[in-house]
Enzyme design. Structure first.
Site, mmCIF file in Angstrom:
data_model
loop_
_atom_site.group_PDB
_atom_site.id
_atom_site.type_symbol
_atom_site.label_atom_id
_atom_site.label_comp_id
_atom_site.label_asym_id
_atom_site.label_seq_id
_atom_site.Cartn_x
_atom_site.Cartn_y
_atom_site.Cartn_z
ATOM 1 N N SER A 1 -76.513 35.471 -0.846
ATOM 2 C CA SER A 1 -76.025 36.103 -1.762
ATOM 3 C C SER A 1 -77.017 36.952 -2.681
ATOM 4 C CB SER A 1 -75.265 35.324 -2.615
ATOM 5 O OG SER A 1 -75.736 34.186 -3.269
ATOM 6 N N LYS B 1 -80.962 37.740 -11.342
ATOM 7 C CA LYS B 1 -79.925 37.848 -10.516
ATOM 8 C C LYS B 1 -78.623 37.792 -11.691
ATOM 9 C CE LYS B 1 -77.387 35.492 -6.785
ATOM 10 N NZ LYS B 1 -77.379 34.332 -5.719
ATOM 11 N N SER C 1 -78.772 31.110 0.191
ATOM 12 C CA SER C 1 -78.794 32.676 -0.587
ATOM 13 C C SER C 1 -80.082 32.848 -1.084
ATOM 14 C CB SER C 1 -77.651 32.419 -1.349
ATOM 15 O OG SER C 1 -76.356 32.444 -0.985
#
Length: 499
Positions: free
Chosen positions: A160, A80, A184
């Site tokens: 997210s 990420k 998330s």
């Protein structure tokens, strides 16, 4: 070698160790899959095929030399783009960090590299991890590999960690890192039919992770099944003296201890989560999950989490408040974007004008919205009315969970109130978007380990997830209950390839 991309973490690690295939072959297969899917899915911000191959070659060399291999040996993963990676851009999906190349490595990513993992690239996300649909990224939306039956409408992969969920679900990465501030990891895992666990706050170091809300942010793994999550979490977790909130505790052997036999365990079902107007498919899957855990030997107990209804408003005071403080460092002075006022107004412009121009150009609308909210609730006239009250509510929510865990071992609830929604369907209504985190936020406020596992499909053929919440430090209990659901749900659905 396309069949290699069907393998998860455990299968890749074991195949490399046995010599069934090489780590370089695995990295090459996933690199090719990423390159093919990237134009359609936009799951990555930066591709690093050479880093995946370099790490793979090192694993193959260690195996040939008879050296012991790490927990993630030969497994290429997506990182990420919130984790600092030495020499590779780390953007937090924001223009303000669009050219930032860290000279240091985050603790979590370094642990994964030390365990033998390689990096396929940096994954797309909601800007500064603020969002539930991956529509706030400065680098474009991530497109879910899933589609509604009979429709070509583009679906949200959740947020997210939407790039992470899309990549794992599409089989272009066997696993990926995520971060979870208010859901998330769990919500995007539910939206795309994969597993993801947010460990106890402090279990994974936050050092080198771009901060959103420091008292809530926690890294965790996203993978295709519970065992793969356990393997990856073992590699990620551990004490870090560079993080003052890091837990100084040994990392348990979660993978070796996995056990789907829940005899003697009690599972709590919170009454407050069964809300009026709940989606019928979500309610059905929840009821099925209760039956599956009962079949695994658990006793089902109704519990009260009385302050649940206050969790979302408390979260949307605390998280923006911390964000407004954390994001104050992006000022155009030391690193990242620097913008100046237009020439016609620049004469006589001062430092504040440079700050304003930089932040206006660098931050997206959702980030600006949350900074404004956070600054407001921390201001002198409103601190006690909002921020102090929200912290008191947070304490009450934590107390509800602790009271419940006096009588139950784990809690079962839906992960999200609906299946995935279409891109653009909620973007104009921030409140509706925030409500998507209603089931995930309470565990985040309490700092508890919580996991989403895929449990079935809704009437439109989209995945639904079930959430398991455990006592502090009891990731094992969460993983075991997740394994019990996984074994009984028999979830094998995967998105039909259209990219």
């Amino acid at each position: 070698m396309s069949e290699l991309t069907d393998l998860g973490v455990a299968a890749i690690r074991e195949g490399v160790a046995k010599g069934d295939f090489t780590a370089v072959e695995v990295a090459g297969a996933f690199n090719a899959a990423v390159a093919e899917a990237q134009p359609a899915l936009n799951a990555f911000i930066t591709l690093t095929p050479e880093k995946a191959l370099e790490a793979a070659a090192a694993v193959d060399a260690d195996r040939a030399a008879g050296k012991a291999l790490g927990k993630m040996a030969g497994v290429p993963i997506g990182m990420k783009d919130l984790f600092a990676t030495t020499g590779t851009k780390t953007t937090a999906a924001s223009n303000i960090l669009g050219t930032f190349v860290p000279p240091y490595e985050s603790t979590v990513s370094q642990k994964l590299w030390d365990a033998g993992a390689g990096m396929l690239g940096k994954l797309n996300l909601d800007q500064f991890a603020m969002g539930s649909s991956n529509e706030t990224s400065a680098f474009g939306n991530v497109i879910s590999p899933w589609r509604r039956e009979g429709s070509d409408a583009q679906m949200a992969p959740g947020g997210s960690s939407g790039g992470s969920s899309a990549a794992v679900s599409a089989r272009i990465a066997p696993a990926a890192t995520g971060t979870d501030t208010g859901g998330s990891i769990r919500q995007p895992a539910a939206f795309t039919g994969i597993s993801g666990i947010k460990p106890t706050y402090g279990r994974c170091s936050r050092w080198g992770i771009v901060a959103f809300a420091s008292s809530l942010d926690q890294a965790g793994p996203m993978a295709r099944d519970v065992r793969d999550c356990a393997i990856m979490l073992e590699a990620m977790a551990g004490f870090d003296p560079k993080d003052s909130t890091s837990l100084d505790m040994p990392v348990p052997e979660w993978e070796a201890s996995l056990n789907a036999d829940l005899r003697g365990k009690k599972v709590g079902i919170p009454r407050e989560y069964r809300m009026d107007g709940m989606d019928a498919d979500v309610a059905r899957v929840w009821d099925e999950g209760i039956a599956w855990l009962k079949d695994a030997g658990a006793e089902i107990v109704d519990i009260n989490l009385a302050h649940t209804k206050y969790a979302l408003p408390a979260y949307y005071i605390i998280a923006p408040a911390e964000a407004s403080s954390n994001l104050a460092r992006y000022d155009g002075v030391r690193y990242g974007l620097r913008d100046l006022p237009p020439k016609e107004s620049a004469r006589g412009a001062g430092l504040q004008d440079m700050y304003a121009a930089t932040r206006a150009a660098g931050f997206g609308a959702e980030v600006r919205r949350r900074i404004l909210i956070g600054t407001y609730v921390l201001s002198a006239g409103f601190y006690d009315a909002y921020y102090t009250q929200a912290q008191k509510v947070r304490t009450l929510i934590s107390r509800d969970f602790m009271d419940a865990f006096q009588t139950v071992d784990v809690i079962l609830a839906p992960t999200a109130p609906t299946a995935a929604f279409g891109l653009g369907e909620m973007v104009s209504d921030p409140l509706a978007m925030y409500l998507n985190d209603v089931f995930a936020v309470p565990a985040s406020l309490a700092g508890l380990p919580a996991m989403s596992v895929p449990a079935g499909l809704d009437r439109q053929g989209l995945p639904l997830g079930l959430q398991l919440i455990g006592r502090p430090f009891d990731e094992q209990g969460v993983l075991d209950a997740g394994l019990a659901i996984e074994a009984r749900a028999g979830f094998t659905a995967r998105p039909a390839k259209w990219w």
